[in-house]
Design a protein around this motif. Sequence first.
Motif, PDB file in Angstrom:
ATOM      1  N   VAL A   1      54.670  44.612  30.545  1.00 45.62           N
ATOM      2  CA  VAL A   1      54.506  44.240  31.807  1.00 45.62           C
ATOM      3  C   VAL A   1      53.403  44.416  32.594  1.00 45.62           C
ATOM      4  O   VAL A   1      53.051  43.447  33.244  1.00 45.62           O
ATOM      5  CB  VAL A   1      55.763  45.101  32.480  1.00 45.62           C
ATOM      6  N   ARG A   2      52.751  45.359  32.345  1.00 46.45           N
ATOM      7  CA  ARG A   2      51.371  45.829  32.970  1.00 46.45           C
ATOM      8  C   ARG A   2      50.435  44.583  32.394  1.00 46.45           C
ATOM      9  O   ARG A   2      49.584  44.197  33.049  1.00 46.45           O
ATOM     10  CB  ARG A   2      51.041  46.996  32.688  1.00 46.45           C
ATOM     11  N   GLU A   3      50.457  44.346  31.278  1.00 47.04           N
ATOM     12  CA  GLU A   3      49.764  43.408  30.462  1.00 47.04           C
ATOM     13  C   GLU A   3      49.666  42.003  31.030  1.00 47.04           C
ATOM     14  O   GLU A   3      48.706  41.479  31.763  1.00 47.04           O
ATOM     15  CB  GLU A   3      49.749  43.347  29.023  1.00 47.04           C
ATOM     16  N   VAL A   4      50.914  41.686  31.398  1.00 50.08           N
ATOM     17  CA  VAL A   4      51.049  40.407  32.111  1.00 50.08           C
ATOM     18  C   VAL A   4      50.789  40.383  33.563  1.00 50.08           C
ATOM     19  O   VAL A   4      50.011  39.460  34.021  1.00 50.08           O
ATOM     20  CB  VAL A   4      52.686  39.958  32.099  1.00 50.08           C
ATOM     21  N   LEU A   5      51.221  41.589  34.386  1.00 51.65           N
ATOM     22  CA  LEU A   5      50.743  41.653  35.772  1.00 51.65           C
ATOM     23  C   LEU A   5      49.109  41.657  35.724  1.00 51.65           C
ATOM     24  O   LEU A   5      48.614  41.124  36.702  1.00 51.65           O
ATOM     25  CB  LEU A   5      51.491  42.830  36.348  1.00 51.65           C
ATOM     26  N   ASP A   6      48.471  42.300  35.085  1.00 49.37           N
ATOM     27  CA  ASP A   6      47.210  42.318  35.154  1.00 49.37           C
ATOM     28  C   ASP A   6      46.580  40.895  35.004  1.00 49.37           C
ATOM     29  O   ASP A   6      45.790  40.533  35.567  1.00 49.37           O
ATOM     30  CB  ASP A   6      46.501  43.196  33.973  1.00 49.37           C
ATOM     31  N   ARG A   7      47.071  40.075  34.198  1.00 45.20           N
ATOM     32  CA  ARG A   7      46.557  38.822  33.846  1.00 45.20           C
ATOM     33  C   ARG A   7      46.896  37.949  35.149  1.00 45.20           C
ATOM     34  O   ARG A   7      45.733  37.288  35.653  1.00 45.20           O
ATOM     35  CB  ARG A   7      47.245  38.143  32.519  1.00 45.20           C
ATOM     36  N   VAL A   8      48.098  37.780  35.564  1.00 41.16           N
ATOM     37  CA  VAL A   8      48.514  36.690  36.444  1.00 41.16           C
ATOM     38  C   VAL A   8      48.186  37.366  38.092  1.00 41.16           C
ATOM     39  O   VAL A   8      48.152  36.623  38.639  1.00 41.16           O
ATOM     40  CB  VAL A   8      49.912  36.532  36.424  1.00 41.16           C
ATOM     41  N   ALA A   9      47.986  38.491  38.076  1.00 34.87           N
ATOM     42  CA  ALA A   9      47.497  39.178  39.523  1.00 34.87           C
ATOM     43  C   ALA A   9      45.924  39.542  39.692  1.00 34.87           C
ATOM     44  O   ALA A   9      45.588  39.739  40.767  1.00 34.87           O
ATOM     45  CB  ALA A   9      48.288  40.500  39.622  1.00 34.87           C
ATOM     46  N   GLY A  10      45.191  39.007  38.717  1.00 35.40           N
ATOM     47  CA  GLY A  10      43.844  39.171  38.726  1.00 35.40           C
ATOM     48  C   GLY A  10      43.362  38.137  40.001  1.00 35.40           C
ATOM     49  O   GLY A  10      43.891  37.181  40.376  1.00 35.40           O
ATOM     50  N   LYS A  11      42.353  38.570  40.307  1.00 38.23           N
ATOM     51  CA  LYS A  11      41.509  37.834  41.579  1.00 38.23           C
ATOM     52  C   LYS A  11      41.340  36.450  41.198  1.00 38.23           C
ATOM     53  O   LYS A  11      41.823  35.488  42.243  1.00 38.23           O
ATOM     54  CB  LYS A  11      40.274  38.512  41.809  1.00 38.23           C
ATOM     55  N   TRP A  12      40.872  36.177  40.348  1.00 42.60           N
ATOM     56  CA  TRP A  12      40.451  34.713  39.874  1.00 42.60           C
ATOM     57  C   TRP A  12      41.880  33.961  39.430  1.00 42.60           C
ATOM     58  O   TRP A  12      41.760  32.842  39.816  1.00 42.60           O
ATOM     59  CB  TRP A  12      39.483  34.655  38.792  1.00 42.60           C
ATOM     60  N   SER A  13      42.619  34.571  38.644  1.00 41.22           N
ATOM     61  CA  SER A  13      43.833  33.887  38.210  1.00 41.22           C
ATOM     62  C   SER A  13      44.623  33.362  39.625  1.00 41.22           C
ATOM     63  O   SER A  13      45.134  32.425  39.518  1.00 41.22           O
ATOM     64  CB  SER A  13      44.808  34.958  37.280  1.00 41.22           C
ATOM     65  N   VAL A  14      44.733  34.291  40.355  1.00 41.27           N
ATOM     66  CA  VAL A  14      45.724  33.814  41.660  1.00 41.27           C
ATOM     67  C   VAL A  14      45.148  32.705  42.288  1.00 41.27           C
ATOM     68  O   VAL A  14      45.757  31.785  42.675  1.00 41.27           O
ATOM     69  CB  VAL A  14      45.847  34.916  42.344  1.00 41.27           C
ATOM     70  N   GLN A  15      43.776  32.645  42.453  1.00 44.51           N
ATOM     71  CA  GLN A  15      43.106  31.509  43.129  1.00 44.51           C
ATOM     72  C   GLN A  15      43.182  30.313  42.184  1.00 44.51           C
ATOM     73  O   GLN A  15      43.321  29.304  42.754  1.00 44.51           O
ATOM     74  CB  GLN A  15      41.741  31.986  43.424  1.00 44.51           C
ATOM     75  N   ILE A  16      43.186  30.439  41.020  1.00 46.45           N
ATOM     76  CA  ILE A  16      43.071  29.187  40.315  1.00 46.45           C
ATOM     77  C   ILE A  16      44.375  28.569  40.194  1.00 46.45           C
ATOM     78  O   ILE A  16      44.730  27.386  40.432  1.00 46.45           O
ATOM     79  CB  ILE A  16      42.690  29.485  38.800  1.00 46.45           C
ATOM     80  N   ILE A  17      45.462  29.530  40.377  1.00 50.16           N
ATOM     81  CA  ILE A  17      47.087  28.986  40.306  1.00 50.16           C
ATOM     82  C   ILE A  17      47.381  28.456  41.728  1.00 50.16           C
ATOM     83  O   ILE A  17      47.813  27.383  41.669  1.00 50.16           O
ATOM     84  CB  ILE A  17      47.891  30.039  40.166  1.00 50.16           C
TER      85      ILE A  17
END
Length: 133
Positions: A20-36
């Motif tokens: 879960v932490r691995e997934v959250l680290d990826r999707v909650a990252g600063k750049w990931s959120v902005q790209i999404i």
Amino acid sequence: MSQGNTGVTPQVVHAQACPVREVLDRVAGKWSVQIIVAAAHGPIRFTELERSIDGISRRMLTLTLRNLERDGLLTRTVHPMVPPKVEYELTPVAEELHATLLSLTDWAERHRVTIAESRAAYDAQHSPEPLDA
């Protein structure tokens, strides 16, 4: 010694939290959120992403796009033209994530004043005593 939570070992915590932490680290990252968020309105080109996300380097944008594509959150489409036209689009999984991000944003907006007041009260209660000069 406390006998509470005797079934919780470091191995149990790691086994349950790590994926879960691995997934959250990826999707909650600063750049990931902005790209999404940027891609939520339909297909978007690399240069449009680059212009719309303040402070991101080309390298970081490229790496983040690859990771989001690898995780199944973006699809990358190369249109055969000269020069090639590349577009990125959210997958259904990422569309669901975007809706969740909007809910989280709404929650933050509704509670930001309460949180600011709580921080101020905590800081006032826990601030160090001034030294007499």
